[in-house]
Design an enzyme around this catalytic site. Structure first.
Site, short mmCIF file in Angstrom:
data_model
loop_
_atom_site.label_atom_id
_atom_site.label_comp_id
_atom_site.label_asym_id
_atom_site.label_seq_id
_atom_site.Cartn_x
_atom_site.Cartn_y
_atom_site.Cartn_z
N TYR A 175 15.20 25.68 34.70
CA TYR A 175 15.43 24.23 34.77
C TYR A 175 15.19 23.74 36.19
CZ TYR A 175 17.66 19.86 33.21
OH TYR A 175 17.92 18.56 32.84
N TYR A 180 19.05 18.83 39.62
CA TYR A 180 19.68 20.14 39.69
C TYR A 180 18.92 21.07 40.65
CZ TYR A 180 22.35 18.30 35.75
OH TYR A 180 23.15 17.53 34.95
N ARG A 228 11.41 23.45 32.44
CA ARG A 228 11.76 22.03 32.28
C ARG A 228 11.72 21.40 33.66
NH1 ARG A 228 16.61 18.87 29.04
NH2 ARG A 228 15.02 17.87 27.75
N CYS A 354 25.64 8.28 22.23
CA CYS A 354 25.66 9.76 22.24
C CYS A 354 25.87 10.26 23.66
CB CYS A 354 24.37 10.31 21.64
SG CYS A 354 22.88 9.52 22.29
N CYS A 366 27.46 9.33 17.34
CA CYS A 366 26.20 8.59 17.18
C CYS A 366 26.48 7.33 16.39
CB CYS A 366 25.18 9.46 16.46
SG CYS A 366 23.65 8.60 16.05
N ASP A 421 29.56 -10.64 1.32
CA ASP A 421 29.71 -11.14 2.68
C ASP A 421 29.63 -12.66 2.67
OD1 ASP A 421 29.44 -9.79 5.72
OD2 ASP A 421 28.96 -11.92 5.57
N ASP A 650 36.17 -2.83 12.37
CA ASP A 650 36.81 -3.74 13.32
C ASP A 650 38.05 -4.41 12.72
OD1 ASP A 650 34.99 -3.18 15.31
OD2 ASP A 650 33.63 -4.78 14.72
P1 ADP Z 1 32.45 -4.38 11.45
O1 ADP Z 1 31.85 -4.12 12.81
O2 ADP Z 1 33.82 -3.79 11.29
O3 ADP Z 1 31.52 -4.04 10.36
P2 ADP Z 1 31.68 -7.19 11.59
O4 ADP Z 1 32.42 -8.25 12.35
O5 ADP Z 1 30.37 -6.76 12.12
O6 ADP Z 1 32.70 -5.98 11.39
O7 ADP Z 1 31.43 -7.70 10.12
C1 ADP Z 1 32.42 -8.33 9.38
C2 ADP Z 1 31.74 -9.12 8.25
O8 ADP Z 1 32.76 -9.52 7.34
C3 ADP Z 1 31.06 -10.40 8.70
O9 ADP Z 1 29.72 -10.38 8.28
C4 ADP Z 1 31.82 -11.54 7.98
O10 ADP Z 1 30.95 -12.56 7.52
C5 ADP Z 1 32.43 -10.81 6.81
N1 ADP Z 1 33.65 -11.40 6.28
C6 ADP Z 1 34.83 -11.63 6.97
N2 ADP Z 1 35.76 -12.18 6.14
C7 ADP Z 1 35.17 -12.28 4.91
C8 ADP Z 1 35.62 -12.74 3.64
N3 ADP Z 1 36.85 -13.19 3.45
N4 ADP Z 1 34.75 -12.70 2.60
C9 ADP Z 1 33.49 -12.20 2.77
N5 ADP Z 1 33.02 -11.77 3.96
C10 ADP Z 1 33.84 -11.79 5.00
FE1 SF4 Z 2 22.30 8.11 20.55
FE2 SF4 Z 2 22.66 7.69 17.97
FE3 SF4 Z 2 22.55 5.60 19.64
FE4 SF4 Z 2 20.36 7.02 19.10
S1 SF4 Z 2 21.56 5.80 17.64
S2 SF4 Z 2 21.05 6.38 21.12
S3 SF4 Z 2 21.20 9.07 18.89
S4 SF4 Z 2 24.11 7.19 19.57
#
Ligand code: ADP
Ligand code: SF4
Length: 700
Positions: A175, A180, A228, A354, A366, A421, A650
Site C-alpha cells: 500500500y 500512509y 495500491r 458508509c 448504507c 402518501d 422519522d
Molecule cells: P421518512 O424519512 O421516515 O420516510 P419522510 O418525511 O421522508 O419520512 O416521509 C414521510 C411521508 O409521509 C411524506 O411523504 C408525507 O407526505 C407522508 N405523510 C405524512 N402524514 C401522512 C398522512 N396522514 N397520510 C398520508 N401520508 C402522510
Molecule cells: Fe455508501 Fe451506500 Fe451511500 Fe453508496 S449509498 S455512498 S454505498 S452509504
C-alpha cells in the site's frame, strides 16, 4: 432474462500473476468498520459480495505491525495466529463462491497516532500529517526512520504476506496511497531524505519497490502481488522523462507488481460524495497507467452503469471495474448485469454514509442497502427475505424512504400491502431534497424502490391520499405502519448545547417552509445546528436563487458532521464560491425583523447580523398527530380488526435517510416473527484459550 452481449467483456477472466480472477468485477480494499474483533460479521459481509458475483473481494487496511495502529478508527491486523484464523473465515467464505480474496497489507506511517500501541509513528523524515479536524488530530510526532526501521518494515511486510498466504489470500497488497507510509516516501513534502530513499523519483520509489520485492519473494509463486498507489499529487508534478512523476513511477514499477490499483490521494477526492463529483471522476488522473504497463489495472469511480464500465475497458482505461461503494449498495451488481437485470441494480447514491460508519468506528451502514453489515448478526440477505408465515393486509402510511423500503420488503415477503402518501409524488423528504444543489443522485433511493414496487401485484400505491383515523378504519387493514416522517421546529439552541425555546417572528422559517415553496425575503440568515448536509445545502439553494445569505452555526465548522462523509472541505468551498459568510461558534438568540442577535457559544459575547429573515435548520421532531389520534380511538381500531399500529423511520426517531430505510426494512423483516424482538447476534474475536479458563468456568 439474457444479458446484452455488449456486457460480455465484463465477464472475461483476467490473470493477476499466478492467480486468475473469474471476471472484471473487483471489490477494491475498503474500510468496513469490521476489525478482527468481528470476524464473522466481516466474513459474511464480504461473502455476500462474492455470492453476488464480484470476482475479487479484498479486506480493508490490514496492519502489519503494532507501529501501524489507527485506533480508535477501526482497522484489521495481521499480527499473529489469531489474526490468521480470523481472516481465514473470510477467505473461505469468498472461495466458496469461486472469487479471489485480496488483503490490503498496510503501514500507516505518520498518518497513524499509535494511540493504543504507544509506539512512535514511523515516517521517512519526521513530517507529521497535521489534520485540521479534531477526530484525526494527534499530539505525537513521528520518528525519522533509520535504515534498521526500513529493514524492519520490509520484514513485517514479508511476514504479513506469509501470514496472509496461510490465511488463504490470493492477492497480497503493498500500500502506497492516501498519506500512509509508502506514499510518504513518494512525496517530497514528506520525504526530505538525502540517502538512497530520497531525492529523485527513482530514489523516492525505492522503498515501495523493495516492499514489492519482499512481498513477491515471500508469496509471489502462490499469490498475486498488487500495488495500491495514489497518483493525484504525482500526476501534477512534471517528470524528467515523462509528462509527470506519476508516469515515471508506473514506468519504474511496471514489472514489479502483478496488478496496479490506482487511486486519488485523500478521502474527499478518492471517495468523493455525489453532491460534488460524478461517476468515473478518477479517469483524468489514472487514464495513462495502462499505457505504461502490461499488468492489469483496477480503479474506482462509483461505477454503477454497465455502459460506463464497458467504456472503461474498451477505451483502455481499466482492466478491472473497481467498486467499493457500489459493492456495498448492491453486492449483487455483477450478477444483475450478468443475468440481464441491470435495471434492478440498487445504485449507490454517493452519500458516503458508509464512510461515516468507519469514522464512527462501527460496522458499515448504507443508505441504499439496509442489509449491509447485518448479514451475519441479523441474518439479513440483500436479495432474499423469508416469506410471510401468514399473509396479512398491511397499510403503510407515508411514502418516504422508510415507507417505501417497508412496503417493498413487506411486498417481497408476500403480504398484501397498501402504500398511501398525502403528496403528489413518492419520496417524502426526498421529493424536495433531490431538487437541491448536488442532491439529484439521492433520487435513486426512491427510483430503485418505486421500480420494484411497480412490478409487484400484491402492492397497491396511492398518492394524494391524506389518511386520517376514519379512512384507516374504513380500510380495515390487519396492521398499520406509520411512516409519516418528522417536521422541523423553530427551536433555538442553548449554551448547554441542547435545543431550547423557540424564535417567534413572521419572518422565521424552517426547511419545511422552503420545501413547501416559500422563498424568504433576503438577506437571510441560516442558523444550522442540525450540522449535517441540510443547512449547507439550503444555504446554497437560497444563494442560487439570488438571495443574499449568511450562515451561522454553534459548531466549529459549516455542516460540521459532514467531516464524517468526506464532504466538509467541499461544503466550505461551495459556500465560499457562492460568497456566503460563515460564522461559527455562535448561536442565534434574537431577531427583530432587521437584525439577528448572535451569542458566542463559549464567551457569551454578542454581535448582530443585518437580515430580513431567519431560516432555522435545527431540531426535527416526529409527526405524532396521527399516532395520537389513532391511540385515542383504540376501541374502534380493534373493532375494525386492526391489530397493531407501529411508527417507523422519522416518525419514530428522526435521523438521516439511512436510518429511515433501515427502520422500514427492520419492521418488514421482523413483522410476524415469533417470540421476543431479536436484537442481533454478538460476534466475538477468535482468541487463544486463556490459561486457567476451564478451571474458572468449572468453579462458577
Ligand atoms: P421518512 O424519512 O421516515 O420516510 P419522510 O418525511 O421522508 O419520512 O416521509 C414521510 C411521508 O409521509 C411524506 O411523504 C408525507 O407526505 C407522508 N405523510 C405524512 N402524514 C401522512 C398522512 N396522514 N397520510 C398520508 N401520508 C402522510
Ligand atoms: Fe455508501 Fe451506500 Fe451511500 Fe453508496 S449509498 S455512498 S454505498 S452509504
Amino acid at each position: 432474462m439474457t444479458r446484452d452481449s455488449r456486457f460480455d467483456v465484463l465477464f472475461e477472466p483476467v490473470k493477476i500473476g499466478p492467480v486468475t480472477a473469474p471476471n472484471r468485477f473487483y471489490q477494491v480494499p475498503h474500510a468496513s468498520g469490521m476489525t478482527n474483533a468481528l470476524p464473522r460479521v466481516r466474513a459474511a459481509f464480504r461473502e455476500t459480495k462474492a455470492e453476488g458475483g464480484w470476482g475479487v473481494i479484498c479486506t480493508g487496511a490490514c496492519s502489519i505491525d503494532p507501529s501501524s495502529d489507527d485506533a480508535p478508527l477501526p482497522f484489521a491486523t495481521m499480527w499473529d495466529l489469531n489474526d490468521i484464523h480470523a481472516h481465514a473465515l473470510m477467505t473461505d467464505a469468498v472461495h466458496r463462491h469461486g472469487s479471489l480474496a485480496g488483503v490490503e497489507l498496510w503501514h500507516g506511517g505518520a498518518s497513524v497516532m499509535n494511540r493504543q500501541s504507544r509506539l512512535p509513528p514511523l515516517s521517512p523524515s519526521g513530517i507529521p500529517w497535521m489534520a485540521t479536524h479534531v477526530g484525526f488530530m494527534g499530539n505525537m510526532r513521528p520518528k525519522v526512520m533509520d535504515k534498521s526501521d526500513i529493514k524492519a518494515v520490509l520484514r513485517w511486510q514479508a511476514e504479513g504476506a506469509r501470514k496472509a498466504r496461510t490465511a488463504g489470500f490470493d492477492i497480497v497488497y503493498v500500500y502506497a496511497g492516501m498519506g500512509y507510509l509508502g506514499y510518504e516516501f513518494l512525496l517530497p513534502e514528506y520525504n526530505h531524505r538525502t540517502d538512497e530513499y530520497g531525492g529523485s523519483i527513482e530514489n523516492r520509489v525505492r522503498f515501495v519497490r523493495e516492499m514489492l520485492d519482499v512481498t513477491r519473494d515471500a508469496v509471489g509463486k502462490d499469490c498475486g502481488v498488487a500495488l495500491r498507489v495514489s497518483l493525484e499529487e504525482l500526476r501534477g508534478r512534471p517528470g524528467r522523462n515523462q509528462p509527470s512523476e506519476a508516469h515515471e513511477l508506473i514506468e519504474i514499477l511496471s514489472d514489479y507488481a502483478d496488478l496496479f490499483d490506482v487511486k486519488m490521494d485523500s478521502s474527499p477526492t478518492d471517495c468523493s460524495a455525489s453532491r460534488f463529483t460524478g461517476e468515473a471522476s478518477h479517469e483524468p488522473v489514472i487514464d495513462f497507467v495502462k499505457k505504461l504497463t502490461d499488468k492489469p489495472v483496477v480503479g474506482v469511480g462509483r461505477f454503477t452503469s454497465p455502459d460506463t464500465m464497458v467504456s472503461q475497458i474498451r477505451r483502455g482505461v481499466l482492466d478491472f471495474i473497481g467498486g467499493a461503494r457500489p459493492s456495498i449498495a448492491d453486492p449483487f451488481l455483477p450478477n444483475k448485469i450478468r443475468e440481464g437485470r441491470a435495471e434492478e441494480i440498487r445504485e449507490c447514491i454517493g452519500c458516503n454514509i458508509c464512510i461515516s460508519s468507519w469514522h464512527d468506528g462501527v460496522p458499515v451502514r448504507c443508505t441504499q442497502n439496509p442489509t449491509a453489515g447485518e448479514e451475519w448478526r441479523r441474518g439479513w440477505h440483500p436479495e432474499r427475505v423469508e416469506p410471510a408465515h401468514q399473509k396479512e393486509k398491511i397499510l403503510v402510511i407515508g411514502g418516504g424512504p422508510a415507507g417505501l423500503e417497508c412496503a417493498l420488503t413487506l411486498g417481497r415477503r408476500g403480504h398484501e400491502v397498501t402504500l398511501a402518501d398525502a403528496g403528489k409524488a413518492f419520496g417524502g423528504r426526498l421529493a424536495f431534497e433531490t431538487r437541491l444543489p448536488g442532491l439529484a443522485t439521492w433520487g435513486r433511493v426512491v427510483d430503485y424502490r418505486l421500480g420494484r414496487l411497480n412490478e409487484m401485484p400484491n402492492v397497491s400505491m396511492y398518492l394524494e391520499s391524506q389518511l386520517g383515523v376514519d379512512e384507516i378504519i374504513d380500510l380495515a387493514p390487519d396492521h398499520v405502519v406509520l411512516a409519516t416522517g418528522a417536521h422541523w421546529t423553530r427551536m433555538l439552541y442553548s449554551s448547554l448545547e441542547i435545543p431550547v425555546g423557540t424564535l417567534e417572528h413572521p419572518e422565521v422559517y424552517t426547511p419545511d417552509d422552503i420545501a413547501a415553496g416559500h422563498l424568504p425575503e433576503g438577506p437571510t440568515l441560516v442558523f444550522d445546528f442540525d450540522n449535517y448536509y441540510y443547512g449547507g445545502v439550503l444555504t446554497e439553494h437560497l444563494a442560487s436563487k439570488g438571495i443574499p445569505v449568511s450562515y451561522v452555526t454553534p459548531a466549529g465548522q459549516a455542516s460540521a458532521w459532514t467531516i464524517m462523509t468526506n464532504e466538509l472541505p467541499l461544503v466550505h468551498r461551495a459556500l465560499a464560491r457562492r460568497q456566503v459568510p460563515v460564522t461559527t461558534l455562535h448561536m442565534v438568540t434574537g431577531f427583530d425583523g432587521e437584525k439577528a442577535t448572535l451569542t458566542h457559544l463559549f464567551t457569551g459575547e454578542q454581535m448582530t447580523i443585518d437580515c430580513r429573515s431567519v431560516l432555522i435548520v435545527g431540531l426535527r421532531m416526529p409527526r405524532t398527530e396521527l399516532q395520537e389520534a389513532l391511540a385515542a380511538r383504540q376501541d374502534e381500531l380493534s373493532a375494525a380488526g386492526i391489530r397493531s399500529v407501529t411508527a417507523i423511520g422519522d416518525a419514530l426517531s428522526p435521523g438521516a435517510i439511512t436510518h429511515a430505510v433501515h427502520s422500514g426494512h427492520k419492521f418488514a423483516r421482523e413483522h410476524g416473527s415469533i417470540g421476543l424482538p431479536q436484537y442481533y447476534k454478538r460476534d466475538t474475536p477468535i482468541v487463544d484459550r486463556e490459561p486457567g479458563f476451564e478451571l474458572r468456568a468449572a468453579a462458577e
